[in-house]
Design an enzyme around this catalytic site. Structure first.
Site, PDB file in Angstrom:
ATOM      1  N   SER A  67       0.794  -1.241   0.000  1.00 36.84           N
ATOM      2  CA  SER A  67       0.000   0.000   0.000  1.00 36.84           C
ATOM      3  C   SER A  67       0.822   1.286   0.000  1.00 36.84           C
ATOM      4  O   SER A  67       0.263   2.366  -0.191  1.00 36.84           O
ATOM      5  CB  SER A  67      -0.922   0.027   1.213  1.00 36.84           C
ATOM      6  OG  SER A  67      -2.046  -0.768   0.948  1.00 36.84           O
ATOM      7  N   LYS A  70       0.339   3.520  -2.833  1.00 37.35           N
ATOM      8  CA  LYS A  70      -0.890   4.299  -3.065  1.00 37.35           C
ATOM      9  C   LYS A  70      -0.684   5.816  -3.186  1.00 37.35           C
ATOM     10  O   LYS A  70      -1.197   6.435  -4.122  1.00 37.35           O
ATOM     11  CB  LYS A  70      -1.927   3.949  -1.987  1.00 37.35           C
ATOM     12  CG  LYS A  70      -2.450   2.521  -2.198  1.00 37.35           C
ATOM     13  CD  LYS A  70      -3.339   2.024  -1.087  1.00 37.35           C
ATOM     14  CE  LYS A  70      -3.873   0.648  -1.516  1.00 37.35           C
ATOM     15  NZ  LYS A  70      -4.037  -0.304  -0.467  1.00 37.35           N
ATOM     16  N   TYR A 192      -3.207  -2.752 -10.353  1.00 34.07           N
ATOM     17  CA  TYR A 192      -3.193  -2.503  -8.907  1.00 34.07           C
ATOM     18  C   TYR A 192      -2.351  -3.560  -8.184  1.00 34.07           C
ATOM     19  O   TYR A 192      -1.467  -3.236  -7.390  1.00 34.07           O
ATOM     20  CB  TYR A 192      -4.627  -2.468  -8.370  1.00 34.07           C
ATOM     21  CG  TYR A 192      -4.667  -2.429  -6.864  1.00 34.07           C
ATOM     22  CD1 TYR A 192      -4.359  -1.268  -6.163  1.00 34.07           C
ATOM     23  CD2 TYR A 192      -4.978  -3.579  -6.132  1.00 34.07           C
ATOM     24  CE1 TYR A 192      -4.363  -1.252  -4.774  1.00 34.07           C
ATOM     25  CE2 TYR A 192      -4.983  -3.572  -4.744  1.00 34.07           C
ATOM     26  CZ  TYR A 192      -4.673  -2.400  -4.073  1.00 34.07           C
ATOM     27  OH  TYR A 192      -4.662  -2.383  -2.693  1.00 34.07           O
ATOM     28  N   TYR A 244      -4.480   4.100   7.635  1.00 37.30           N
ATOM     29  CA  TYR A 244      -5.817   3.480   7.727  1.00 37.30           C
ATOM     30  C   TYR A 244      -6.560   3.985   8.959  1.00 37.30           C
ATOM     31  O   TYR A 244      -6.526   5.177   9.237  1.00 37.30           O
ATOM     32  CB  TYR A 244      -5.716   1.943   7.746  1.00 37.30           C
ATOM     33  CG  TYR A 244      -4.709   1.399   6.782  1.00 37.30           C
ATOM     34  CD1 TYR A 244      -4.870   1.607   5.414  1.00 37.30           C
ATOM     35  CD2 TYR A 244      -3.591   0.712   7.220  1.00 37.30           C
ATOM     36  CE1 TYR A 244      -3.939   1.114   4.518  1.00 37.30           C
ATOM     37  CE2 TYR A 244      -2.660   0.221   6.329  1.00 37.30           C
ATOM     38  CZ  TYR A 244      -2.830   0.431   4.983  1.00 37.30           C
ATOM     39  OH  TYR A 244      -1.920  -0.042   4.107  1.00 37.30           O
ATOM     40  N   VAL A 262       1.247  -3.679   3.824  1.00 40.03           N
ATOM     41  CA  VAL A 262       1.206  -4.973   4.521  1.00 40.03           C
ATOM     42  C   VAL A 262       2.472  -5.806   4.289  1.00 40.03           C
ATOM     43  O   VAL A 262       2.651  -6.835   4.938  1.00 40.03           O
ATOM     44  CB  VAL A 262      -0.052  -5.810   4.158  1.00 40.03           C
ATOM     45  CG1 VAL A 262      -1.310  -5.143   4.680  1.00 40.03           C
ATOM     46  CG2 VAL A 262      -0.136  -6.049   2.663  1.00 40.03           C
TER      47      VAL A 262
HETATM   48  N1  GLN Z   1      -1.974  -5.396  -2.070  1.00 35.60           N
HETATM   49  C1  GLN Z   1      -2.549  -5.203  -0.777  1.00 35.60           C
HETATM   50  C2  GLN Z   1      -4.053  -5.325  -0.839  1.00 35.60           C
HETATM   51  O1  GLN Z   1      -4.702  -4.736  -1.644  1.00 35.60           O
HETATM   52  C3  GLN Z   1      -2.168  -3.870  -0.227  1.00 35.60           C
HETATM   53  C4  GLN Z   1      -2.788  -3.649   1.105  1.00 35.60           C
HETATM   54  C5  GLN Z   1      -1.907  -2.950   2.068  1.00 35.60           C
HETATM   55  O2  GLN Z   1      -0.715  -2.848   1.944  1.00 35.60           O
HETATM   56  N2  GLN Z   1      -2.524  -2.446   3.125  1.00 35.60           N
HETATM   57  O3  GLN Z   1      -4.620  -6.059  -0.050  1.00 35.60           O
END
Ligand code: GLN
Length: 611
Positions: A67, A70, A192, A244, A262
């Protein structure tokens, strides 16, 4: 290379050791490949905007960005479409929900923000390009600009998420259904998943974060990775939504825009100062790296990095100020000009500025300018000792310029860095308002005052007669008939040396026509430092008159134009002394008085410049 005993490195090593052994959190398992991560891996890196890298632990171990991609892809989408379009497609409000939550801003029919999966999928769908390959390539090269090196994709993580990412697929279908995204849904999802699978290290993350701290310029490659206006947008959504459903508490505790993934990475940014990248796979319940949070929290507390901790108390940006009556330019003036400037010089105000210019310091300056303005016709603002000039200072300086116009005050800026000059020129300051240094500006202002009063040098263009020299102001005609035969007229062409450094000082000069400059040759190079310049009516080389050792000249005097001088060899004075001692005494006294005046003036200047 930084030394091992660097205080910063010692500090992050200390933090690394403190948290290395804690065993909280779990590695992400919902993407099967991520479950293989080694929970003991731990790396910390800090990068400064000038490219200094401090790293400890497994800071060069590769893992997937997840993420943390993003905010960067959001920046690319903004660059592709502009704020209005992107705002209509993805909001900027925190959800307070988990990163993979299936909630939407129903009222505006868009995902809440680009930092959660729903928003990020919509952002990715907006990335321009012909087809999957080209679109992904644009994303990858954007990341490479930020990281300053070529990056690759972890294909097994990509395949793993692609084959199990049903929840993200569900989010995308709901968005398609609601008209929040358009086009080839599988392509968008692949993009993505693939962007999440780009491999980075903690060091890469720190460089990427430092690029955000550095207005979008990569501190290692100096490449502009993203436009500064996108940087602000990116940092804003990181600050409000980057962690988050922990974003609010993160801002409260740590106070830096940040983003986690993550894969175990976190980036945090202190604008203008540094970027942090951490890596440690075990996550807390919200999906944020446990050790990463602790590292950032500790750093923030130790150094008071919290954005709202740093509130510079405004100080004055004026290091000293004086008028043109207290300090004059190095240009030599005739007595009538000098007298005029002594009277009128307070129409010129000089402010030597120092330190950082920002709203609070310039606000003080505006008040100072206004209270001193009554007599001012010229204001010189010197920027030689100025540090940073932020955008609000540029705006205020432009307001000051407008104010000057309305008061019929001529504003001149000296000694500002070229890049500041360029920014000011974009804001309405024109070329002629910048001068190289205070002396040049003072001379220009003095010339303007003199010419307004018809006292300028133009009236001096014809050759002056001997008796018109300032030095002979108080001499009678009889005295002049005694003196005149002692002088010989000499002519010089432009660039001729009238006096050479090192020459024996055995004569004095009265400048009858043209202009000459005193300068020093600086030993290392052929460059010259200009000390002063002479105009007709002025004597020079007369110091030697009082030097019984007939010492050597200490500077060069070079003709700027065609020059005519009346020259007196000191030998000739011996006859004057025996035949007309009273004229001799008067002559020496007159020269003595001009020297006394010069010293008095210098003392006054030193006094003015010392307060
Ligand atoms: N690729 C992961 C997902 O979409 C990214 C989520 C994350 O890093 N929080 O679940």
């Amino acid at each position: 290379m930084i030394k091992e005993n660097s205080p910063i490195l010692t500090c992050i090593t200390d933090i690394y050791e403190r948290y290395h052994h804690i065993n909280e959190g779990n590695v992400a398992t919902y993407i099967p490949e991520l479950a293989k991560a080694n929970p003991n891996l731990f790396g910390i890196c800090i990068t400064t905007p000038d490219g200094q890298i401090y790293q400890v632990g497994e800071s060069e171990h590769s893992f997937t960005i997840q993420s943390i991609s993003k905010p960067f892809v959001y920046g690319l989408a903004l660059a592709d479409h502009g704020v209005d379009k992107i705002m209509s497609k993805v909001g900027v409000e925190p959800t307070g929900e988990a990163f993979n939550s299936i909630v939407f801003d129903e009222e505006n029919n868009r995902p809440y923000n680009p930092m959660v999966n729903a928003g990020a999928i919509a952002t990715t769908a907006l990335i321009k390009g012909k087809g999957y390959e080209q679109r992904f390539n644009r994303i990858l090269t954007m990341f490479e600009r930020f990281a300053g090196r070529s990056l690759s994709v972890d294909e097994s993580v990509f395949e793993s998420e692609k084959s199990t990412g049903h929840r993200n697929r569900a989010i995308a279908y709901l968005e398609l259904n609601a008209g929040m995204l358009e086009g080839n849904l599988d392509e968008h999802l692949d993009l993505y998943f693939r962007q999440c699978s780009i491999l980075v290290t903690a060091k890469d993350l720190a460089v990427m974060a430092a690029t955000l701290a550095n207005n979008g310029i990569n501190p290692i490659t100096q490449q502009q990775a993203v436009d500064p206006k996108e940087v602000r947008a990116i940092l804003s959504v990181m600050a409000s939504c980057g962690m988050y459903d922990f974003s609010g508490e993160w801002l409260y505790r740590i106070g830096l825009p940040a983003k986690s993934g993550v894969g175990g990475g976190i980036i945090a940014v202190l604008p203008g100062q540094f970027g942090i990248g951490t890596f440690s796979p075990p996550l807390d319940a919200r999906g944020n790296s446990v050790r990463g949070i602790k590292v950032c929290e500790e750093l923030s507390q130790r150094f008071k990095f919290h954005l709202f901790d740093s509130h510079p108390v405004s100080q004055t940006c004026v290091s000293r100020s004086y008028t043109g009556a207290m300090v004059s330019s190095k240009r030599q003036r005739r007595i009538f000009q000098r007298d005029f400037l002594d009277k009128e010089g307070d129409k010129i105000l000089v402010y030597e500025l120092k330190g950082d210019l920002y709203f609070a310091t310039l606000e003080k300056l505006t008040r100072q300018l206004q209270s001193n303005q009554k007599q001012a016709q010229f204001i010189i603002l010197d920027g030689r000792r100025v540090g940073n000039v932020n955008s609000s200072a540029i705006t205020l300086l432009s307001e000051i310029k407008q104010w000057g116009l309305s008061q019929e005050i001529i504003l001149i800026l000296t000694g500002f860095e070229q890049k500041t000059q360029n920014r000011l020129q974009d804001n309405g300051w024109t070329d002629e308002m910048f001068m190289e240094n205070i002396d040049a500006a003072l001379e220009w202002c003095e010339n303007s005052l003199l010419s307004r009063a018809n006292y300028d040098d133009k009236i001096l263009k014809d050759q002056l007669a001997l008796e018109e020299m300032d030095i002979f102001k108080a001499f009678t005609q009889e005295e002049m008939t005694v003196i005149a035969p002692l002088f010989t007229e000499f002519s010089y062409q432009p660039n001729d040396f009238i006096i050479r450094e090192g020459e024996q000082a055995d004569r004095l000069f009265l400048l009858a026509k043209g202009r000459a400059t005193v300068s020093l040759k600086l030993s290392q190079n052929e460059q010259r430092k200009r000390l002063t310049s002479y105009i007709p009516g002025i004597a020079f080389g007369e110091l030697a008159l009082f030097d019984l050792n007939l010492s050597q000249r200490t500077a060069d005097i070079i003709a700027d134009t065609e020059v005519i001088c009346y020259v007196l060899k000191f030998d000739n004075l011996k006859t004057l002394l025996t035949k007309h001692p009273e004229v001799y005494i008067k002559l020496m006294q007159t020269f003595g008085t001009t020297l006394v005046n010069t010293i008095k003036r210098a003392t006054l200047e030193i006094r003015s410049l010392s307060v």
